[in-house]
Motif scaffolding. Structure first.
Motif, mmCIF file in Angstrom:
data_model
loop_
_atom_site.group_PDB
_atom_site.id
_atom_site.type_symbol
_atom_site.label_atom_id
_atom_site.label_comp_id
_atom_site.label_asym_id
_atom_site.label_seq_id
_atom_site.Cartn_x
_atom_site.Cartn_y
_atom_site.Cartn_z
ATOM 1 N N MET A 1 74.828 88.217 48.679
ATOM 2 C CA MET A 1 74.086 89.424 48.441
ATOM 3 C C MET A 1 74.913 90.447 47.665
ATOM 4 S SD MET A 1 71.152 88.741 49.656
ATOM 5 C CE MET A 1 70.202 90.197 49.891
ATOM 6 N N ALA A 2 76.215 90.432 47.877
ATOM 7 C CA ALA A 2 77.057 91.383 47.151
ATOM 8 C C ALA A 2 76.986 91.144 45.650
ATOM 9 C CB ALA A 2 78.496 91.282 47.634
ATOM 10 N N GLU A 3 76.737 89.913 45.263
ATOM 11 C CA GLU A 3 76.645 89.579 43.841
ATOM 12 C C GLU A 3 75.512 90.338 43.159
ATOM 13 O OE1 GLU A 3 77.754 87.964 40.303
ATOM 14 O OE2 GLU A 3 78.819 87.771 42.184
ATOM 15 N N VAL A 4 74.445 90.619 43.877
ATOM 16 C CA VAL A 4 73.322 91.365 43.315
ATOM 17 C C VAL A 4 73.334 92.820 43.785
ATOM 18 C CG1 VAL A 4 71.824 89.384 42.906
ATOM 19 C CG2 VAL A 4 71.785 90.512 45.127
ATOM 20 N N GLN A 5 74.493 93.277 44.238
ATOM 21 C CA GLN A 5 74.742 94.658 44.639
ATOM 22 C C GLN A 5 73.814 95.135 45.746
ATOM 23 O OE1 GLN A 5 74.732 96.863 40.971
ATOM 24 N NE2 GLN A 5 76.711 96.050 40.352
ATOM 25 N N VAL A 6 73.706 94.343 46.789
ATOM 26 C CA VAL A 6 72.910 94.699 47.961
ATOM 27 C C VAL A 6 73.872 95.068 49.094
ATOM 28 C CG1 VAL A 6 71.325 93.815 49.716
ATOM 29 C CG2 VAL A 6 71.009 93.192 47.328
ATOM 30 N N ALA A 7 73.653 96.201 49.708
ATOM 31 C CA ALA A 7 74.452 96.595 50.864
ATOM 32 C C ALA A 7 73.934 95.825 52.072
ATOM 33 C CB ALA A 7 74.339 98.097 51.093
ATOM 34 N N THR A 8 74.794 95.076 52.701
ATOM 35 C CA THR A 8 74.356 94.241 53.822
ATOM 36 C C THR A 8 74.830 94.798 55.159
ATOM 37 O OG1 THR A 8 76.318 92.836 53.654
ATOM 38 C CG2 THR A 8 74.367 92.157 52.420
ATOM 39 N N VAL A 9 74.069 94.512 56.188
ATOM 40 C CA VAL A 9 74.437 94.844 57.559
ATOM 41 C C VAL A 9 74.821 93.535 58.220
ATOM 42 C CG1 VAL A 9 73.584 95.728 59.761
ATOM 43 C CG2 VAL A 9 72.918 96.835 57.625
ATOM 44 N N ARG A 10 76.076 93.437 58.626
ATOM 45 C CA ARG A 10 76.590 92.177 59.157
ATOM 46 C C ARG A 10 76.094 91.895 60.579
ATOM 47 N NH1 ARG A 10 82.874 90.352 59.854
ATOM 48 N NH2 ARG A 10 82.405 88.196 60.339
ATOM 49 N N ASN A 11 76.082 92.924 61.416
ATOM 50 C CA ASN A 11 75.659 92.720 62.802
ATOM 51 C C ASN A 11 74.153 92.483 62.860
ATOM 52 O OD1 ASN A 11 78.274 93.273 63.351
ATOM 53 N ND2 ASN A 11 77.907 94.992 64.676
ATOM 54 N N THR A 12 73.766 91.544 63.676
ATOM 55 C CA THR A 12 72.361 91.226 63.839
ATOM 56 C C THR A 12 72.006 91.189 65.328
ATOM 57 O OG1 THR A 12 72.774 88.841 63.877
ATOM 58 C CG2 THR A 12 72.266 89.836 61.742
ATOM 59 N N VAL A 13 70.736 91.211 65.604
ATOM 60 C CA VAL A 13 70.249 91.098 66.974
ATOM 61 C C VAL A 13 69.342 89.878 67.017
ATOM 62 C CG1 VAL A 13 68.991 92.235 68.835
ATOM 63 C CG2 VAL A 13 70.331 93.595 67.219
ATOM 64 N N MET A 14 69.641 88.976 67.901
ATOM 65 C CA MET A 14 68.854 87.755 68.026
ATOM 66 C C MET A 14 67.806 87.941 69.124
ATOM 67 S SD MET A 14 70.220 86.002 65.693
ATOM 68 C CE MET A 14 69.539 84.387 65.921
ATOM 69 N N LEU A 15 66.575 88.154 68.711
ATOM 70 C CA LEU A 15 65.472 88.345 69.645
ATOM 71 C C LEU A 15 64.650 87.065 69.733
ATOM 72 C CD1 LEU A 15 64.352 91.858 68.410
ATOM 73 C CD2 LEU A 15 65.709 91.347 70.440
ATOM 74 N N SER A 16 64.010 86.882 70.856
ATOM 75 C CA SER A 16 63.185 85.702 71.087
ATOM 76 C C SER A 16 61.748 86.107 71.370
ATOM 77 C CB SER A 16 63.724 84.913 72.275
ATOM 78 O OG SER A 16 62.811 83.921 72.680
ATOM 79 N N LEU A 17 60.807 85.416 70.748
ATOM 80 C CA LEU A 17 59.398 85.665 71.051
ATOM 81 C C LEU A 17 59.078 85.345 72.504
ATOM 82 C CD1 LEU A 17 57.569 84.320 67.880
ATOM 83 C CD2 LEU A 17 57.563 86.651 68.737
ATOM 84 N N PHE A 18 59.830 84.418 73.081
ATOM 85 C CA PHE A 18 59.546 83.967 74.444
ATOM 86 C C PHE A 18 60.089 84.926 75.501
ATOM 87 C CE2 PHE A 18 59.475 80.111 71.875
ATOM 88 C CZ PHE A 18 58.217 79.631 72.205
ATOM 89 N N THR A 19 61.267 85.526 75.240
ATOM 90 C CA THR A 19 61.893 86.345 76.272
ATOM 91 C C THR A 19 61.871 87.844 75.981
ATOM 92 O OG1 THR A 19 64.071 86.059 75.264
ATOM 93 C CG2 THR A 19 63.438 84.482 76.985
ATOM 94 N N ASP A 20 61.667 88.243 74.756
ATOM 95 C CA ASP A 20 61.729 89.653 74.395
ATOM 96 C C ASP A 20 60.376 90.250 74.001
ATOM 97 O OD1 ASP A 20 64.572 90.018 74.739
ATOM 98 O OD2 ASP A 20 64.813 88.721 73.002
ATOM 99 N N PHE A 21 59.327 89.477 74.138
ATOM 100 C CA PHE A 21 57.973 89.954 73.861
ATOM 101 C C PHE A 21 57.038 89.476 74.967
ATOM 102 C CE2 PHE A 21 60.004 90.069 69.782
ATOM 103 C CZ PHE A 21 59.458 91.162 69.147
#
Length: 60
Positions: free
Chosen positions: A1-21
Motif C-alpha cells: 500500500m505504501a507504493e501507492v501512497q496509502v497511509a495504513t493502520v497496522r493494528n486490526t480487530v478480528m471480529l466474528s459474526l458468530f461471537t460478536d454479533f
C-alpha cells in the motif's frame, strides 16, 4: 500500500459474526476486543492528525 501512497493502520480487530454479533446483525463485541480497538483507533487518530494539513485548503 505504501507504493501507492496509502497511509495504513497496522493494528486490526478480528471480529466474528458468530461471537460478536447477536443474530448476525446486532453488534455486541466481546470485552476482549477493547485493547485491540483502542490500539487501532490510536493509530487512526495519529494518521488523521498527521494528514490534516493535506485536507485543509491552501491559504485557509
Amino acid at each position: 500500500m505504501a507504493e501507492v501512497q496509502v497511509a495504513t493502520v497496522r493494528n486490526t480487530v478480528m471480529l466474528s459474526l458468530f461471537t460478536d454479533f447477536k443474530d448476525f446483525s446486532i453488534f455486541t463485541p466481546a470485552a476482549l476486543h477493547e485493547e485491540a480497538v483502542d490500539a487501532m483507533l490510536d493509530q487512526v487518530v495519529a494518521w488523521s492528525e498527521a494528514l490534516k494539513p493535506l485536507r485543509t485548503p491552501a491559504g485557509v
